[in-house]
Design an enzyme around this catalytic site. Structure first.
Site, mmCIF file in Angstrom:
data_model
loop_
_atom_site.group_PDB
_atom_site.id
_atom_site.type_symbol
_atom_site.label_atom_id
_atom_site.label_comp_id
_atom_site.label_asym_id
_atom_site.label_seq_id
_atom_site.Cartn_x
_atom_site.Cartn_y
_atom_site.Cartn_z
ATOM 1 N N ASP A 69 0.827 -1.207 0.000
ATOM 2 C CA ASP A 69 0.000 0.000 0.000
ATOM 3 C C ASP A 69 0.861 1.256 0.000
ATOM 4 O O ASP A 69 2.080 1.186 0.158
ATOM 5 C CB ASP A 69 -0.964 -0.005 1.210
ATOM 6 C CG ASP A 69 -0.295 -0.463 2.512
ATOM 7 O OD1 ASP A 69 0.941 -0.396 2.590
ATOM 8 O OD2 ASP A 69 -1.013 -0.874 3.432
ATOM 9 N N GLU A 145 -9.695 -2.223 5.973
ATOM 10 C CA GLU A 145 -10.291 -2.043 7.293
ATOM 11 C C GLU A 145 -11.554 -2.907 7.406
ATOM 12 O O GLU A 145 -12.060 -3.391 6.389
ATOM 13 C CB GLU A 145 -10.650 -0.557 7.488
ATOM 14 C CG GLU A 145 -9.466 0.406 7.389
ATOM 15 C CD GLU A 145 -8.548 0.403 8.617
ATOM 16 O OE1 GLU A 145 -8.651 -0.520 9.464
ATOM 17 O OE2 GLU A 145 -7.715 1.318 8.719
#
Ligand code: PGA
Length: 265
Positions: A69, A145
């Site tokens: 990421d 998440e």
């Protein structure tokens, strides 16, 4: 899923470094494709691999690597970018080509197109041979998440309020703290041929228990790893403290000690 409960982070780093070394050596001149992560959890492993490079001649020269990421909106080369982190903590100290270490471009003018193109680039490289992961105390892996699709692809994600607050200490002003990232998706991560997740400390204990023993659910994104055939989890005693089957994991590791780490299970 193979669970190793180790005394401390340094002992865990040796187990994880063994997997990296085997992957790199098995690929030989054709070069392994490594999946790298940022955060504090992989750092002891990177330190051990740097030692093996310097003292034992372990070479990464033929390897390529993909990061999980990157923040959106930081200028290229910003010291808090993951691009900079992986150089500072690992790749500048080994012999991999800098250009062979790929991360999403958080400064791209079209982050969504950059994200979509990232999966294509991983595929073009032949896919990731070994992916290292940390885990968030809420069960996230990369920036997936809770609530992330278990089949998600690399995409632009908004960070949770708690992640933004946690990151604020690294930036001069609250206005500088990134609020979005480009993150590999859970479906992308699952395409790696082997995955190793490492965690230490009591703050990770609930997430580790869910990862290994909870129901597969977007509430705890790391639980999706239960569907992958070749996952190794390396945790210290504190991170293992909520595992109901801890005794069995210790016992089975002893019974399987002659089975190579690279075997699927
Ligand atoms: P950490 O972060 O390795 O710094 O604990 C892991 C994560 O939040 O993914």
């Amino acid at each position: 899923m193979e669970i190793h409960i180790v005394a401390d982070a340094d002992a865990g780093a040796k187990v994880v470094a063994d997997l990296f070394e085997r992957t790199v050596r098995d690929a030989g001149d054709s070069g392994a494709v490594l999946g790298l992560a940022t955060g504090s959890s992989p750092v002891p492993t990177y330190t051990e691999l740097i030692r093996r490079h310097r003292e034992e001649g372990l070479s990464f020269a033929a390897c390529r690597a993909f990061l999980l990421d990157e923040y959106v909106g930081l200028p290229a080369g910003h010291e808090q970018s993951y691009h900079a982190f992986i150089r500072d903590n690992f790749i500048s100290s080994i012999d991999i080509e800098d250009a062979s270490v790929i991360s999403p471009n958080g400064a791209a003018s079209d982050p969504a197109a950059e994200a979509a193109d990232y999966d294509r680039r991983i595929g073009e490289a032949g896919g990731v041979d070994l992916q290292i992961l940390g885990i968030g105390s809420n069960g996230h892996i990369a920036f997936n998440e809770p609530g992330s699709s278990l089949a998600s692809r690399t995409r632009v994600v908004g960070l949770t309020r708690s992640t933004i607050a946690d990151n604020a200490r690294y930036f001069d002003s609250p206005a500088d703290v990134p609020v979005r990232a480009i993150s590999q998706g859970l479906g992308t991560i699952l395409e790696a041929r082997r995955i190793v997740l490492t965690a230490s400390g009591e703050g990770k204990a609930a997430a580790v228990a869910q990862l290994a023993e909870g129901a597969i659910s977007a509430r705890w994104p790391a639980t999706v790893l239960q569907t992958h055939p070749a996952v190794t989890v390396v945790v210290d005693e504190a991170a293992a403290s909520q595992l109901e089957l801890a005794d069995y994991y210790r016992h089975s590791r002893a019974l399987e000690s002659d089975i190579p780490l690279s075997t699927d299970r």
